[in-house]
Motif scaffolding. Structure first.
Motif, short mmCIF file in Angstrom:
data_model
loop_
_atom_site.label_atom_id
_atom_site.label_comp_id
_atom_site.label_asym_id
_atom_site.label_seq_id
_atom_site.Cartn_x
_atom_site.Cartn_y
_atom_site.Cartn_z
N LEU A 279 4.87 -7.81 -35.83
CA LEU A 279 5.28 -6.42 -35.66
C LEU A 279 6.77 -6.33 -35.35
CD1 LEU A 279 2.29 -5.09 -33.49
CD2 LEU A 279 2.54 -5.12 -35.99
N ASN A 280 7.43 -7.50 -35.29
CA ASN A 280 8.86 -7.56 -34.97
C ASN A 280 9.58 -8.48 -35.95
OD1 ASN A 280 8.79 -6.05 -32.23
ND2 ASN A 280 7.23 -7.66 -31.98
N PRO A 281 9.60 -8.12 -37.21
CA PRO A 281 10.16 -9.02 -38.23
C PRO A 281 11.69 -9.10 -38.16
CG PRO A 281 9.66 -6.89 -39.20
CD PRO A 281 9.12 -6.85 -37.80
N VAL A 282 12.21 -10.27 -38.46
CA VAL A 282 13.66 -10.49 -38.55
C VAL A 282 13.99 -10.83 -40.01
CG1 VAL A 282 15.60 -11.93 -37.80
CG2 VAL A 282 13.81 -11.28 -36.16
N TYR A 283 14.97 -10.12 -40.59
CA TYR A 283 15.33 -10.31 -42.00
C TYR A 283 16.72 -10.92 -42.17
CZ TYR A 283 11.38 -7.15 -42.62
OH TYR A 283 10.13 -6.58 -42.56
N ASN A 284 17.72 -10.30 -41.54
CA ASN A 284 19.11 -10.72 -41.72
C ASN A 284 19.44 -10.87 -43.21
OD1 ASN A 284 19.78 -10.77 -38.97
ND2 ASN A 284 18.95 -12.84 -38.72
N GLU A 285 19.15 -9.83 -43.95
CA GLU A 285 19.31 -9.85 -45.40
C GLU A 285 20.21 -8.69 -45.84
OE1 GLU A 285 16.48 -9.98 -49.42
OE2 GLU A 285 15.60 -10.15 -47.42
N ILE A 286 21.05 -8.93 -46.85
CA ILE A 286 21.94 -7.91 -47.39
C ILE A 286 21.39 -7.41 -48.72
CG2 ILE A 286 24.26 -7.39 -48.24
CD1 ILE A 286 25.34 -9.52 -46.38
N LEU A 287 21.22 -6.08 -48.82
CA LEU A 287 20.81 -5.43 -50.06
C LEU A 287 22.06 -4.80 -50.67
CD1 LEU A 287 17.52 -3.75 -48.82
CD2 LEU A 287 17.84 -6.04 -49.77
N ARG A 288 22.35 -5.13 -51.92
CA ARG A 288 23.62 -4.74 -52.55
C ARG A 288 23.43 -3.71 -53.67
NH1 ARG A 288 23.95 -10.17 -51.16
NH2 ARG A 288 25.90 -10.83 -50.17
N TYR A 289 24.35 -2.74 -53.70
CA TYR A 289 24.39 -1.74 -54.77
C TYR A 289 25.77 -1.75 -55.41
CZ TYR A 289 20.03 0.31 -53.03
OH TYR A 289 18.73 0.52 -52.65
N LYS A 290 25.80 -1.96 -56.71
CA LYS A 290 27.06 -1.90 -57.45
C LYS A 290 27.36 -0.44 -57.77
CE LYS A 290 30.11 -4.86 -59.22
NZ LYS A 290 30.68 -6.00 -58.48
N ILE A 291 28.35 0.14 -57.09
CA ILE A 291 28.63 1.57 -57.26
C ILE A 291 30.06 1.86 -56.82
CG2 ILE A 291 27.70 2.10 -54.96
CD1 ILE A 291 26.75 4.79 -56.08
N GLU A 292 30.71 2.79 -57.52
CA GLU A 292 32.04 3.22 -57.12
C GLU A 292 31.96 4.02 -55.83
OE1 GLU A 292 34.91 2.53 -58.58
OE2 GLU A 292 34.16 1.51 -60.37
N ARG A 293 32.95 3.84 -54.98
CA ARG A 293 32.93 4.49 -53.66
C ARG A 293 32.87 6.01 -53.77
NH1 ARG A 293 36.97 3.07 -48.61
NH2 ARG A 293 36.45 4.83 -47.27
N GLN A 294 33.56 6.58 -54.75
CA GLN A 294 33.60 8.03 -54.86
C GLN A 294 32.23 8.63 -55.14
OE1 GLN A 294 35.72 9.34 -58.40
NE2 GLN A 294 35.38 7.37 -59.40
N PHE A 295 31.35 7.87 -55.77
CA PHE A 295 30.03 8.40 -56.10
C PHE A 295 29.06 8.35 -54.91
CE2 PHE A 295 31.66 6.95 -60.27
CZ PHE A 295 31.72 8.20 -60.88
N LEU A 296 29.43 7.65 -53.86
CA LEU A 296 28.58 7.61 -52.68
C LEU A 296 28.50 8.97 -52.00
CD1 LEU A 296 29.55 4.17 -51.12
CD2 LEU A 296 27.40 4.78 -52.22
N TYR B 210 30.94 -0.52 -47.14
CA TYR B 210 31.38 -0.56 -48.55
C TYR B 210 32.43 -1.64 -48.71
CZ TYR B 210 32.74 0.74 -53.22
OH TYR B 210 32.98 0.72 -54.58
N MET B 211 32.16 -2.58 -49.63
CA MET B 211 33.07 -3.69 -49.90
C MET B 211 33.96 -3.31 -51.08
SD MET B 211 31.87 -5.48 -47.50
CE MET B 211 32.82 -6.98 -47.71
N GLU B 212 35.18 -2.90 -50.77
CA GLU B 212 36.10 -2.40 -51.79
C GLU B 212 36.40 -3.46 -52.84
OE1 GLU B 212 37.54 0.74 -53.40
OE2 GLU B 212 37.23 0.99 -51.23
#
Length: 293
Positions: free
Chosen positions: A77-94, A23-25
């Motif tokens: 069968l061995n894929p490499v992604y190195n990708e970041i999936l981001r969700y905009k959300i307040e920490r308390q709701f996690l 989580y990126m504060e």
């Protein structure tokens, strides 16, 4: 719990996926870093390869707003992604969320094939631990029964239903009448977009699913306890029609050009088919004001 459509039965679930969450504060974002997969099942058995990609949901949101996915890596069968999936959300709701991460084979001409999934309960996740932020390998698992969203209480609705017979001159008994549905308010609706909510209620009397049967309230924003005070009126109902009718009320979150399903309920003697599973939003009785259709 799997919440998506696709082909679940044709391929064996095997292999594992490497990812990390943090989580990126400063950004108020949940980051899911998808590194790679290994030893996946082969959609093309003859050539021993697949076209895999990774998809994530923050449950209980199972709509487009809650879905993120990586790019497709072809013929491996061995894929490499190195990708970041981001969700905009307040920490308390996690604390009320679960991360569902699944791997799929992309098929251009047929339904995508399920290759396995991992689910993390974020309620007890230690966000301050360095170990929790490290990349880990997770074994892919088979699809589990999608029961949690169907039985989970996602709030309450306060409403009243009444049948009003229309007077018929010269006849002892009225032949038709009106169904009045008063939606007063909802309580404790789920937050699927952090602290944002702009809810409204849709109504249909099944088995009629035509446009004339659909009515809705106005949208009420910035609260999980919206007050609507809206009455929907349906005319032309005979007393015997009530035994077949079923009132379907669904609650939605309106955001930009999309509507996200929050929950719903059905009331009445009749039944009907729909695209949604209910029992997730409970009616709140109004005592003598509530009349069952």
């Amino acid at each position: 719990m799997s919440v998506y459509s696709g082909d679940f039965g044709n391929l064996e679930v095997k292999g594992s996926v490497q990812f990390a969450i943090d989580y990126m504060e400063s950004l108020k974002e949940l980051h899911v870093f998808v590194a790679q997969c290994k030893d996946l099942a082969a959609a093309d058995v003859k050539k021993q390869r697949s076209d895999p990609y990774v998809k994530t949901y923050l449950l209980p949101d199972k709509g487009k707003m809650g879905k993120k996915k990586t790019f497709v890596v072809k013929k491996t069968l061995n894929p490499v992604y190195n990708e970041i999936l981001r969700y905009k959300i307040e920490r308390q709701f996690l604390k009320t969320q679960k991360l569902n991460l699944s791997v799929w084979h992309r098929d251009t001409f047929k339904r995508n094939s399920f290759l396995g999934e991992v689910e993390l309960d974020l309620e007890t996740w230690d966000w301050d631990s360095k170990q929790s932020k490290q990349l880990k390998w997770y074994p892919l698992k088979r699809k589990t029964a999608p029961v949690a969203l169907e039985t989970e209480n996602r709030g309450e609705m306060k409403l009243a239903l009444q049948y009003v017979p229309e007077p018929s001159p010269g006849k002892k008994l009225p032949t038709t009448g009106e169904v009045h549905i008063w939606v007063k308010e909802c309580f404790d609706l789920p937050l699927l977009r952090g602290s944002h909510l702009n809810s409204f209620v849709k109504c249909t009397i099944l088995p009629d699913t035509s446009r004339k049967s659909r009515q809705k309230t106005r949208a009420v924003g910035k609260t999980t306890n919206p007050i609507f005070n809206h009455t929907m009126v349906y005319d032309g109902f005979r007393p015997e029609d009530l035994m077949e009718a079923c009132v379907e009320l669904t609650v939605w979150d309106h955001y930009k050009l999309t509507n996200q399903f929050l929950g719903g309920l059905r009331i009445g003697f009749g039944t009907g088919n729909t695209y949604y599973k209910f029992n997730s939003l409970e009616p709140n009785s109004l005592g003598d004001e509530k009349t069952k259709v």
